[in-house]
Write a protein that holds these residues in place. Structure first.
Motif, PDB file in Angstrom:
ATOM      1  N   MET A   1       0.806  -1.227   0.000  1.00  0.00           N
ATOM      2  CA  MET A   1       0.000   0.000   0.000  1.00  0.00           C
ATOM      3  C   MET A   1       0.835   1.270   0.000  1.00  0.00           C
ATOM      4  N   GLY A   2       0.492   2.165  -0.939  1.00  0.00           N
ATOM      5  CA  GLY A   2       1.178   3.441  -1.091  1.00  0.00           C
ATOM      6  C   GLY A   2       0.619   4.507  -0.153  1.00  0.00           C
ATOM      7  N   PRO A   3       0.875   5.788  -0.493  1.00  0.00           N
ATOM      8  CA  PRO A   3       0.511   6.862   0.431  1.00  0.00           C
ATOM      9  C   PRO A   3      -0.981   7.185   0.475  1.00  0.00           C
TER      10      PRO A   3
ATOM     11  N   VAL B   1       8.366  -5.726  -3.231  1.00  0.00           N
ATOM     12  CA  VAL B   1       8.195  -4.285  -3.450  1.00  0.00           C
ATOM     13  C   VAL B   1       7.104  -4.099  -4.490  1.00  0.00           C
ATOM     14  N   ASP B   2       6.196  -3.167  -4.213  1.00  0.00           N
ATOM     15  CA  ASP B   2       5.094  -2.860  -5.135  1.00  0.00           C
ATOM     16  C   ASP B   2       5.309  -1.461  -5.716  1.00  0.00           C
ATOM     17  N   LEU B   3       5.126  -1.347  -7.036  1.00  0.00           N
ATOM     18  CA  LEU B   3       5.171  -0.032  -7.691  1.00  0.00           C
ATOM     19  C   LEU B   3       4.008   0.081  -8.662  1.00  0.00           C
TER      20      LEU B   3
ATOM     21  N   SER C   1       3.345  -5.371  -9.545  1.00  0.00           N
ATOM     22  CA  SER C   1       2.902  -4.166 -10.265  1.00  0.00           C
ATOM     23  C   SER C   1       1.461  -3.901  -9.884  1.00  0.00           C
ATOM     24  N   GLY C   2       1.233  -2.738  -9.270  1.00  0.00           N
ATOM     25  CA  GLY C   2      -0.098  -2.409  -8.771  1.00  0.00           C
ATOM     26  C   GLY C   2      -1.023  -1.917  -9.860  1.00  0.00           C
ATOM     27  N   LEU C   3      -0.483  -1.283 -10.870  1.00  0.00           N
ATOM     28  CA  LEU C   3      -1.268  -0.811 -12.011  1.00  0.00           C
ATOM     29  C   LEU C   3      -0.421  -1.064 -13.244  1.00  0.00           C
TER      30      LEU C   3
ATOM     31  N   ALA D   1      -5.897 -11.265  -8.841  1.00  0.00           N
ATOM     32  CA  ALA D   1      -7.223 -10.848  -9.327  1.00  0.00           C
ATOM     33  C   ALA D   1      -7.887 -10.049  -8.211  1.00  0.00           C
ATOM     34  N   GLN D   2      -8.026  -8.747  -8.452  1.00  0.00           N
ATOM     35  CA  GLN D   2      -8.496  -7.849  -7.399  1.00  0.00           C
ATOM     36  C   GLN D   2      -9.918  -7.385  -7.703  1.00  0.00           C
ATOM     37  N   GLY D   3     -10.843  -7.747  -6.815  1.00  0.00           N
ATOM     38  CA  GLY D   3     -12.241  -7.369  -7.001  1.00  0.00           C
ATOM     39  C   GLY D   3     -12.516  -5.935  -6.595  1.00  0.00           C
TER      40      GLY D   3
ATOM     41  N   ALA E   1     -12.113  -3.932  -3.160  1.00  0.00           N
ATOM     42  CA  ALA E   1     -10.795  -3.544  -2.631  1.00  0.00           C
ATOM     43  C   ALA E   1     -10.687  -2.070  -2.322  1.00  0.00           C
ATOM     44  N   GLY E   2      -9.850  -1.743  -1.347  1.00  0.00           N
ATOM     45  CA  GLY E   2      -9.461  -0.364  -1.106  1.00  0.00           C
ATOM     46  C   GLY E   2      -8.412   0.055  -2.114  1.00  0.00           C
ATOM     47  N   GLY E   3      -8.280   1.362  -2.337  1.00  0.00           N
ATOM     48  CA  GLY E   3      -7.292   1.872  -3.290  1.00  0.00           C
ATOM     49  C   GLY E   3      -7.803   1.745  -4.714  1.00  0.00           C
TER      50      GLY E   3
ATOM     51  N   GLY F   1      -9.339  -8.258  -2.536  1.00  0.00           N
ATOM     52  CA  GLY F   1     -10.556  -7.441  -2.515  1.00  0.00           C
ATOM     53  C   GLY F   1     -11.582  -8.003  -1.565  1.00  0.00           C
ATOM     54  N   GLY F   2     -11.723  -7.372  -0.409  1.00  0.00           N
ATOM     55  CA  GLY F   2     -12.759  -7.779   0.547  1.00  0.00           C
ATOM     56  C   GLY F   2     -12.365  -8.912   1.467  1.00  0.00           C
ATOM     57  N   ILE F   3     -11.097  -9.310   1.443  1.00  0.00           N
ATOM     58  CA  ILE F   3     -10.669 -10.453   2.263  1.00  0.00           C
ATOM     59  C   ILE F   3      -9.992  -9.918   3.532  1.00  0.00           C
TER      60      ILE F   3
ATOM     61  N   VAL G   1      -3.960 -15.115  -0.782  1.00  0.00           N
ATOM     62  CA  VAL G   1      -4.723 -13.867  -0.734  1.00  0.00           C
ATOM     63  C   VAL G   1      -3.772 -12.680  -0.610  1.00  0.00           C
ATOM     64  N   TRP G   2      -4.227 -11.533  -1.098  1.00  0.00           N
ATOM     65  CA  TRP G   2      -3.471 -10.271  -1.063  1.00  0.00           C
ATOM     66  C   TRP G   2      -4.384  -9.284  -0.348  1.00  0.00           C
ATOM     67  N   CYS G   3      -3.972  -8.850   0.837  1.00  0.00           N
ATOM     68  CA  CYS G   3      -4.891  -8.088   1.696  1.00  0.00           C
ATOM     69  C   CYS G   3      -4.329  -6.715   2.046  1.00  0.00           C
ATOM     70  N   GLY G   4      -5.159  -5.693   1.850  1.00  0.00           N
ATOM     71  CA  GLY G   4      -4.770  -4.343   2.211  1.00  0.00           C
ATOM     72  C   GLY G   4      -5.542  -3.826   3.415  1.00  0.00           C
ATOM     73  N   THR G   5      -6.864  -3.703   3.242  1.00  0.00           N
ATOM     74  CA  THR G   5      -7.696  -3.079   4.269  1.00  0.00           C
ATOM     75  C   THR G   5      -7.496  -3.723   5.643  1.00  0.00           C
ATOM     76  N   ALA G   6      -7.400  -5.051   5.696  1.00  0.00           N
ATOM     77  CA  ALA G   6      -7.252  -5.730   6.991  1.00  0.00           C
ATOM     78  C   ALA G   6      -6.045  -5.199   7.755  1.00  0.00           C
TER      79      ALA G   6
END
Ligand SMILES: Cc1cc2nc3c(=O)[nH]c(=O)nc-3n(C[C@H](O)[C@H](O)[C@H](O)COP(=O)(O)O)c2cc1C
Length: 388
Positions: A25-27, A81-83, A162-164, A204-206, A209-211, A238-240, A257-262
């Motif tokens: 997660m970025g800024p 590292v994510d960019l 790669s995030g985008l 695969a991000q539903g 997801a946040g961001g 996304g949502g996990i 799983v790839w989790c941000g919000t949690a």
């Protein structure tokens, strides 16, 4: 107590104990404090048995290298590292000569519309002084993260995400280092594109997801991506945010799983406390997708500024230019102490979160919950009818 076992092929691919990956997660909050996923959170997740991923977006190449070294001082385990690699960065303007004040690239009417939006919300307008020198022109066709990618390659990072966008231009050099490439997508078309380009794993991000996020929900997206990119493995996002979500993702055929919000509300997350509290206070309907903060669709905790932007009819600018469009807005909001109107990216799973706690505890609860569900016998409310 013995540790629960939850292993998938992802654990073998990445040399980790549990198939749980921290989103890089970025800024948030107008970049006040840098990325959310910095060394303490990344190391905490890796040390707990998952894969920590550093949010590289928002770091200069020099700061990124320092932060990588900081992670290495805190853990011996693998991390990533994510960019962000968006196409059409700055609408192409970054490849040519930049005006001394990049605000000249924005139509005057759009700037005036943003100022009116702030003033209508009672925020006094302030403008940053123009820079003393013109920004250094980038290489022709230059992308948002070209210089940071050189650091990822030089530092021989174990995992790049790669995030985008599409990591295609970097695949050969990353693979020569043995770096595993994860690539986030929100639809089947882009999943095929990144798998064809050589991504080792598609995330695969539903839309939950946040961001930055797309339009398709996780439950529908993950199995379609799995079918589309087979035999490339897929991670669900996304949502996990608890063991039920992890078990569901594995049941869909994801290898992790790839989790941000949690982890947004973990003690180690580099995010202003007020923003963590807003995530905790949010219910299932309190997030909204907007292009206000970056020019691309991004899910945030909703606020009156997002509502005003959506109602304004103003056209968002390409990523990069949108940041320039709102730079005086962010400056004015900060001066007015209206941090509640700054970017506060978070997903629909915010409604599941009830307290701040250490990242290791969040991860271990997810693992224990999923292991329990996957090991369960059929619940009594379910009747299995044998074939006659
Ligand atoms: C505050 C925040 C910042 C994010 N920044 C990035 C980023 O810089 N790069 C990226 O690939 N994804 C970013 N994401 C998206 C995550 O990678 C991830 O896909 C998402 O959080 C997963 O859904 P969840 O939030 O429901 O767990 C961000 C998400 C949040 C909540």
């Amino acid at each position: 107590m013995s540790r629960p076992v939850l292993r998938t092929s992802l654990c073998d691919m990445l040399g980790i104990e549990y198939p749980i990956v921290l989103a890089g997660m970025g800024p948030v909050a107008g970049g006040i404090s840098g990325p959310v996923a910095t060394a303490p959170l990344v190391a905490a997740v890796s040390n707990a048995g998952g894969l920590g991923v550093l949010g590289g977006a928002g770091f200069s190449p020099e700061r990124l290298r320092e932060e990588i070294n900081h992670v290495r001082s805190m853990t011996d385990r693998p991390f990533g590292v994510d960019l962000l690699l968006p196409s059409n960065f700055m609408g192409g303007a970054a490849s040519g000569e930049m005006p001394r004040d990049p605000r000249e690239l924005i139509p005057a009417a759009t700037r005036a519309g943003v100022r009116k939006m702030a003033e209508d919300l009672g925020v006094e307008w302030h403008e940053l002084p123009p820079p003393k020198e013109a920004p250094v022109p980038r290489r022709a066709g230059g992308g948002m993260s070209d210089d940071q990618m050189e650091v990822v390659i030089e530092e021989k990072i174990a995992v790049f995400a790669s995030g985008l966008g599409n990591p295609a231009p970097w695949v050969a050099r990353l693979k020569a280092n043995g770096t595993k490439i994860l690539s986030l997508v929100g639809n089947v078309k882009n999943a095929r594109r990144v798998a064809d380009a050589g991504a080792d794993i598609v995330v695969a991000q539903g839309t939950e997801a946040g961001g930055h996020t797309g339009r398709i929900a996780t439950l529908a997206l993950v199995p379609q991506v799995i079918d589309a990119v087979y035999p490339t493995p897929v991670i669900a996002a996304g949502g996990i945010a608890d063991g039920r979500g992890v078990a569901a993702a594995l049941a869909l055929g994801a290898i992790g799983v790839w989790c941000g919000t949690a982890f947004l509300v973990s003690d180690e997350a580099n995010q202003p406390e007020t923003q963590k509290q807003r995530v905790l206070a949010a219910g299932d309907e309190d997030t909204k997708i907007t292009k206000l903060y970056s020019g691309k669709t991004m899910r945030n905790i909703n606020n009156p500024l997002i509502e005003a932007w959506e109602a304004s009819g103003l056209q968002p600018m390409p990523m990069g230019l949108q940041g320039i469009l709102i730079q005086d807005l962010v400056y004015s909001l900060r001066k007015a102490g209206r941090e509640d109107l700054l970017m506060n990216a978070a997903g629909q799973a915010s409604g599941l979160l009830t307290k701040t706690r250490p990242a290791a505890e969040i991860l271990h609860d997810m693992v224990a919950g999923a292991a329990e569900i996957l090991g369960r016998k059929l619940p009594q409310t379910v009747t299995a009818v044998p074939e006659s």
